[in-house]
Motif scaffolding. Structure first.
Motif, PDB file in Angstrom:
ATOM      1  N   GLY A  79       0.638  -1.175   0.081  1.00 57.96           N
ATOM      2  CA  GLY A  79       0.015   0.013  -0.458  1.00 57.96           C
ATOM      3  C   GLY A  79       1.183   0.942  -0.011  1.00 57.96           C
ATOM      4  N   LEU A  80       0.350   2.515   0.072  1.00 60.94           N
ATOM      5  CA  LEU A  80       0.764   4.035   0.118  1.00 60.94           C
ATOM      6  C   LEU A  80       1.743   4.187   1.432  1.00 60.94           C
ATOM      7  N   HIS A  81       1.089   4.077   2.252  1.00 60.68           N
ATOM      8  CA  HIS A  81       2.070   4.097   3.348  1.00 60.68           C
ATOM      9  C   HIS A  81       3.385   3.242   3.867  1.00 60.68           C
ATOM     10  N   LYS A  82       3.803   2.218   3.501  1.00 59.39           N
ATOM     11  CA  LYS A  82       4.768   1.840   3.839  1.00 59.39           C
ATOM     12  C   LYS A  82       5.846   2.348   3.982  1.00 59.39           C
ATOM     13  N   GLY A  83       6.716   2.755   4.492  1.00 59.27           N
ATOM     14  CA  GLY A  83       7.875   3.450   5.114  1.00 59.27           C
ATOM     15  C   GLY A  83       7.806   4.895   5.436  1.00 59.27           C
ATOM     16  N   ASP A  84       6.244   5.158   5.941  1.00 60.09           N
ATOM     17  CA  ASP A  84       6.017   6.231   6.489  1.00 60.09           C
ATOM     18  C   ASP A  84       5.955   6.513   7.746  1.00 60.09           C
ATOM     19  N   VAL A  85       6.159   7.620   8.001  1.00 59.33           N
ATOM     20  CA  VAL A  85       6.472   8.088   9.466  1.00 59.33           C
ATOM     21  C   VAL A  85       4.938   8.377   9.511  1.00 59.33           C
ATOM     22  N   SER A  86       4.184   7.905  11.076  1.00 61.48           N
ATOM     23  CA  SER A  86       3.043   8.043  11.100  1.00 61.48           C
ATOM     24  C   SER A  86       2.974   7.716  12.280  1.00 61.48           C
ATOM     25  N   PHE A  87       1.507   7.906  13.161  1.00 65.98           N
ATOM     26  CA  PHE A  87       1.251   7.213  14.545  1.00 65.98           C
ATOM     27  C   PHE A  87       0.602   6.233  14.608  1.00 65.98           C
ATOM     28  N   PRO A  88       0.760   5.505  15.375  1.00 66.05           N
ATOM     29  CA  PRO A  88      -0.454   4.193  16.115  1.00 66.05           C
ATOM     30  C   PRO A  88      -1.376   4.030  15.217  1.00 66.05           C
ATOM     31  N   GLY A  89      -1.690   2.924  14.095  1.00 60.23           N
ATOM     32  CA  GLY A  89      -3.201   2.961  14.399  1.00 60.23           C
ATOM     33  C   GLY A  89      -3.695   2.528  13.115  1.00 60.23           C
ATOM     34  N   GLY A  90      -4.990   2.476  12.851  1.00 61.75           N
ATOM     35  CA  GLY A  90      -5.467   1.156  11.690  1.00 61.75           C
ATOM     36  C   GLY A  90      -7.000   1.672  11.428  1.00 61.75           C
ATOM     37  N   LYS A  91      -7.110   0.731  10.233  1.00 65.54           N
ATOM     38  CA  LYS A  91      -9.242   1.127  10.566  1.00 65.54           C
ATOM     39  C   LYS A  91      -9.125   0.294  11.290  1.00 65.54           C
ATOM     40  N   CYS A  92     -10.441   0.506  11.517  1.00 65.29           N
ATOM     41  CA  CYS A  92     -11.721   0.159  12.263  1.00 65.29           C
ATOM     42  C   CYS A  92     -12.112  -0.803  12.015  1.00 65.29           C
ATOM     43  N   ASP A  93     -12.533  -1.789  13.046  1.00 67.72           N
ATOM     44  CA  ASP A  93     -13.259  -3.464  13.537  1.00 67.72           C
ATOM     45  C   ASP A  93     -14.236  -3.144  13.681  1.00 67.72           C
ATOM     46  N   ASP A  94     -14.635  -3.865  13.360  1.00 68.16           N
ATOM     47  CA  ASP A  94     -15.682  -4.061  13.823  1.00 68.16           C
ATOM     48  C   ASP A  94     -16.261  -4.866  15.278  1.00 68.16           C
ATOM     49  N   SER A  95     -15.165  -5.135  16.233  1.00 61.46           N
ATOM     50  CA  SER A  95     -15.738  -5.403  17.379  1.00 61.46           C
ATOM     51  C   SER A  95     -15.564  -4.229  18.116  1.00 61.46           C
ATOM     52  N   ASP A  96     -14.795  -3.005  17.459  1.00 58.19           N
ATOM     53  CA  ASP A  96     -14.642  -1.146  18.643  1.00 58.19           C
ATOM     54  C   ASP A  96     -15.783  -1.205  18.597  1.00 58.19           C
ATOM     55  N   ARG A  97     -15.829  -0.544  19.750  1.00 55.89           N
ATOM     56  CA  ARG A  97     -16.856  -0.402  20.567  1.00 55.89           C
ATOM     57  C   ARG A  97     -17.255   1.113  19.860  1.00 55.89           C
ATOM     58  N   ASP A  98     -16.141   1.992  19.817  1.00 59.28           N
ATOM     59  CA  ASP A  98     -15.572   3.073  19.198  1.00 59.28           C
ATOM     60  C   ASP A  98     -14.403   3.392  18.916  1.00 59.28           C
ATOM     61  N   VAL A  99     -14.378   4.907  17.830  1.00 62.31           N
ATOM     62  CA  VAL A  99     -12.902   5.675  17.703  1.00 62.31           C
ATOM     63  C   VAL A  99     -11.922   5.802  18.272  1.00 62.31           C
ATOM     64  N   ILE A 100     -12.162   5.349  19.899  1.00 59.60           N
ATOM     65  CA  ILE A 100     -10.866   5.556  20.537  1.00 59.60           C
ATOM     66  C   ILE A 100     -10.665   3.858  20.872  1.00 59.60           C
ATOM     67  N   ALA A 101     -11.607   2.440  21.119  1.00 61.94           N
ATOM     68  CA  ALA A 101     -11.204   1.936  20.879  1.00 61.94           C
ATOM     69  C   ALA A 101     -10.391   1.378  19.720  1.00 61.94           C
ATOM     70  N   THR A 102     -10.933   1.914  18.995  1.00 65.46           N
ATOM     71  CA  THR A 102      -9.827   1.500  17.661  1.00 65.46           C
ATOM     72  C   THR A 102      -8.665   1.854  18.045  1.00 65.46           C
ATOM     73  N   ALA A 103      -8.345   3.639  18.171  1.00 64.58           N
ATOM     74  CA  ALA A 103      -6.627   3.954  18.212  1.00 64.58           C
ATOM     75  C   ALA A 103      -5.802   2.916  19.376  1.00 64.58           C
TER      76      ALA A 103
END
Length: 229
Positions: A79-103
């Protein structure tokens, strides 16, 4: 062996706590309460709305020096983001209660950190990445880095480093890239320089918003949009 975590304070060793002065206010209880109040409406909104992805803007201190923790994504990723500086994170899962749970879940998967929700200060507005996916930044204070045990997942993370607020707020460490799209309008995006890795793209935009939130009056945004005739 995983790379040693590096910390940058505009090329100098971390400042002793006794001589930190007003810099320590960035992670103070008073500043936390102020930021929580400013982010309350946005936090409530995104905790109730379905989102595509989230990142954890990881505040911390290194030898008492307020800092932000970054990761360098593995160059073996697709994908496009390999080798990039980033913050920990990613796509939301159905099991995540909300956006905070995802992060928090993504941070655990990438860095091995089991963080409690009370370390979260709030949620900022969503921003589009290069694929047009909306990403929601979640701000959290991890506390002193010396008290944490990082276990980065080598399949996702190539390196971990921190940049101090004092480094990020120095003008000589701030840069901007100018773009023109379709000959209709032009814009500039921030870049943060002179650390172990250049911070650019969405991560730099989120860093800029974080500095404006935590250090009001200390950081002056230079990004702008100019329409072409």
């Amino acid at each position: 062996m995983f790379p040693v975590l590096r910390h940058f304070c505009h090329g100098m060793a971390p400042t002793p706590i006794a001589s930190m002065g007003p810099v320590r206010r960035y992670l103070s209880w008073e500043n936390e309460e102020r930021c929580r109040g400013l982010l309350e409406a946005s936090t409530n909104r995104y905790r109730q709305e379905a989102v595509s992805a989230a990142v954890l803007v990881s505040l911390c201190s290194v030898a008492g020096d307020p800092s932000i923790l970054y990761t360098l994504r593995s160059s073996t990723l697709t994908g496009l983001h390999k080798g990039d500086v980033s913050f920990p994170g990613g796509k939301c899962d159905d099991s995540d209660r909300d956006v905070i749970a995802t992060a928090l879940r993504e941070t655990h998967e990438e860095l091995g950190l089991q963080l409690r929700e009370d370390c979260v200060w709030g949620v900022m507005r969503s921003l589009p990445d290069r694929t047009k996916m909306l990403v929601v930044p979640v701000i959290a204070n991890l506390g002193p880095l010396e008290h944490l045990t990082l276990k980065p997942n080598p399949q996702e993370v190539e390196a971990v480093f921190t940049l101090s607020f004092s480094h990020l707020l120095q003008e000589q460490n701030q840069g901007y890239t100018h773009f023109c799209r379709n000959g209709v309008y032009s814009y500039t995006l921030p870049i943060f320089l002179h650390g172990p890795h250049r911070v650019w793209g969405l991560t730099a935009i989120i860093t800029e918003l974080t500095l404006e939130l935590l250090a009001p009056g200390k950081y002056r945004r230079k990004t702008h949009l100019v329409a072409r005739r």
